[in-house]
Design an enzyme around this catalytic site. Structure first.
Site, PDB file in Angstrom:
ATOM      1  N   ASP A  38      -3.056  -3.409  -2.996  1.00 32.05           N
ATOM      2  CA  ASP A  38      -1.628  -3.166  -3.210  1.00 32.05           C
ATOM      3  C   ASP A  38      -1.144  -3.842  -4.492  1.00 32.05           C
ATOM      4  O   ASP A  38      -1.664  -4.883  -4.885  1.00 32.05           O
ATOM      5  CB  ASP A  38      -0.861  -3.715  -1.988  1.00 32.05           C
ATOM      6  CG  ASP A  38       0.546  -3.150  -1.907  1.00 32.05           C
ATOM      7  OD1 ASP A  38       0.866  -2.213  -2.672  1.00 32.05           O
ATOM      8  OD2 ASP A  38       1.327  -3.648  -1.084  1.00 32.05           O
TER       9      ASP A  38
ATOM     10  N   HIS B 111      -2.557   2.094 -11.704  1.00 35.13           N
ATOM     11  CA  HIS B 111      -3.678   2.648 -10.937  1.00 35.13           C
ATOM     12  C   HIS B 111      -4.982   2.618 -11.754  1.00 35.13           C
ATOM     13  O   HIS B 111      -6.060   2.375 -11.226  1.00 35.13           O
ATOM     14  CB  HIS B 111      -3.371   4.076 -10.480  1.00 35.13           C
ATOM     15  CG  HIS B 111      -2.224   4.149  -9.516  1.00 35.13           C
ATOM     16  ND1 HIS B 111      -2.107   3.287  -8.456  1.00 35.13           N
ATOM     17  CD2 HIS B 111      -1.141   4.962  -9.447  1.00 35.13           C
ATOM     18  CE1 HIS B 111      -1.005   3.567  -7.772  1.00 35.13           C
ATOM     19  NE2 HIS B 111      -0.397   4.576  -8.360  1.00 35.13           N
TER      20      HIS B 111
ATOM     21  N   LEU C   4     -25.036  -2.405  -0.424  1.00 35.24           N
ATOM     22  CA  LEU C   4     -23.649  -2.389   0.048  1.00 35.24           C
ATOM     23  C   LEU C   4     -23.187  -0.959   0.370  1.00 35.24           C
ATOM     24  O   LEU C   4     -23.460  -0.031  -0.391  1.00 35.24           O
ATOM     25  CB  LEU C   4     -22.752  -2.977  -1.061  1.00 35.24           C
ATOM     26  CG  LEU C   4     -21.243  -2.865  -0.873  1.00 35.24           C
ATOM     27  CD1 LEU C   4     -20.759  -3.717   0.300  1.00 35.24           C
ATOM     28  CD2 LEU C   4     -20.514  -3.280  -2.149  1.00 35.24           C
TER      29      LEU C   4
HETATM   30  C1  FPP Z   1      -1.327   0.627  -4.095  1.00 38.03           C
HETATM   31  O1  FPP Z   1      -0.480   0.189  -5.119  1.00 38.03           O
HETATM   32  C2  FPP Z   1      -2.424   1.443  -4.606  1.00 38.03           C
HETATM   33  C3  FPP Z   1      -2.701   2.738  -4.263  1.00 38.03           C
HETATM   34  C4  FPP Z   1      -1.922   3.525  -3.296  1.00 38.03           C
HETATM   35  C5  FPP Z   1      -3.788   3.481  -4.882  1.00 38.03           C
HETATM   36  C6  FPP Z   1      -5.111   2.769  -4.933  1.00 38.03           C
HETATM   37  C7  FPP Z   1      -5.953   3.452  -5.925  1.00 38.03           C
HETATM   38  C8  FPP Z   1      -6.735   2.831  -6.817  1.00 38.03           C
HETATM   39  C9  FPP Z   1      -6.889   1.365  -6.890  1.00 38.03           C
HETATM   40  C10 FPP Z   1      -7.496   3.609  -7.805  1.00 38.03           C
HETATM   41  C11 FPP Z   1      -8.672   4.340  -7.254  1.00 38.03           C
HETATM   42  C12 FPP Z   1      -9.704   3.474  -6.667  1.00 38.03           C
HETATM   43  C13 FPP Z   1     -10.916   3.890  -6.246  1.00 38.03           C
HETATM   44  C14 FPP Z   1     -11.808   2.936  -5.572  1.00 38.03           C
HETATM   45  C15 FPP Z   1     -11.422   5.267  -6.419  1.00 38.03           C
HETATM   46  P1  FPP Z   1       1.029   0.697  -5.139  1.00 38.03           P
HETATM   47  O2  FPP Z   1       1.085   1.913  -6.005  1.00 38.03           O
HETATM   48  O3  FPP Z   1       1.523   0.899  -3.756  1.00 38.03           O
HETATM   49  O4  FPP Z   1       1.741  -0.509  -5.829  1.00 38.03           O
HETATM   50  P2  FPP Z   1       3.246  -1.021  -5.624  1.00 38.03           P
HETATM   51  O5  FPP Z   1       3.387  -1.356  -4.160  1.00 38.03           O
HETATM   52  O6  FPP Z   1       3.342  -2.218  -6.502  1.00 38.03           O
HETATM   53  O7  FPP Z   1       4.151   0.095  -6.050  1.00 38.03           O
END
Ligand code: FPP
Length: 243
Positions: A14, A31, A125
């Protein structure tokens, strides 16, 4: 480093959006950095001898984000699946999936199936990508599969009270042990529908750091903290020992 290494670690990654906002950048930049952090942490988990790592990559609720953001994350997932094969091979990393595959765009489904197949015999892993994943949705799909199975095996669960072990067998990855440790970054104290069934007795570790800032030393700190916890699984061990 404490020597008690968890078998299975789950991570709620997050804070990508906040990371970008703090720098005056657009959310997608967060992201992109989040993907780099995921690679660092996968590498570290593999080196530490963790057996399973579940990454909460896209939830069943994340479709509510703008089409641009959803498209961007799907693009990153595709890039990660396609572009990292050499890394998986060199490190023996097996990619797995949790979630509703049918609800994913066709091209992602194909890419996912390809990488699941190509890495299925790797012995290091196991990285489980929770993609179009929701804990409630997983339980609902497990029950649907169970009901369907009953058609072929009458008496499977109709006569007796349903046992939790039986439901467990219909989850997305029934052979994967429950997570010992669930990490959430960006300082939030919520499960957000992540591994609801499997996480019943997981130890939680909350980090204030935003996900794109995460790296090897953060995973080590979390594992160290896990090593110091006394897990009771609902039992009173002092009582058990003394009885
Ligand atoms: C949460 O941050 C993150 C996500 C919903 C997306 C996670 C995706 C990645 C890390 C990239 C892809 C990874 C892989 C392993 C393929 P948020 O957008 O909710 O952040 P915020 O709460 O600060 O708005």
């Amino acid at each position: 480093m404490d020597s008690k290494i968890p078998l299975h670690v789950g991570i709620i990654m997050d804070g990508n959006g906040r990371w970008a906002k703090k720098r005056g950048q657009i959310r997608t930049q967060g992201h992109l950095e989040g993907l780099k952090a995921a690679k660092r942490v996968v590498k570290a988990a593999s080196a530490m001898g963790i057996s399973y790592l579940t990454l909460y990559t896209f939830s069943t609720e994340n479709w509510k984000r703008t089409a641009d953001e959803v498209g961007f994350i799907m693009g990153l997932v595709k890039q990660y699946l396609r572009g990292e094969f050499d890394f998986y091979r060199e490190n023996g990393i097996r990619i797995r999936h949790a979630g509703d595959k049918n609800g994913l765009p066709r091209d992602i489904q194909k890419e996912l199936e390809k990488v699941l197949e190509e890495t299925k015999d790797f012995k290091g892993l196991q990285v489980i990508l929770a993609l179009n994943y929701g804990g409630r949705d997983e339980i609902a799909r497990a029950l649907s599969r169970m009901i369907k199975d009953q058609g072929a095996k009458p008496g499977l669960f109709s006569a007796e009270p349903v046992k939790t072990e039986l439901i467990g067998r219909y989850l997305d990855n029934p052979d994967v042990p429950d997570p010992d440790l669930i990490i959430r970054t960006a300082g939030e104290f919520r499960t957000s529908n992540f591994l609801l069934w499997e996480g019943a007795y997981s130890e939680y570790y909350i980090s204030d750091k935003l996900w794109p800032d995460w790296g090897e030393e953060d995973l080590e700190k979390a594992v160290d903290s896990f090593g110091k916890r006394e897990r009771r699984f609902g039992a009173d061990y002092a009582h058990v020992r003394n009885s």
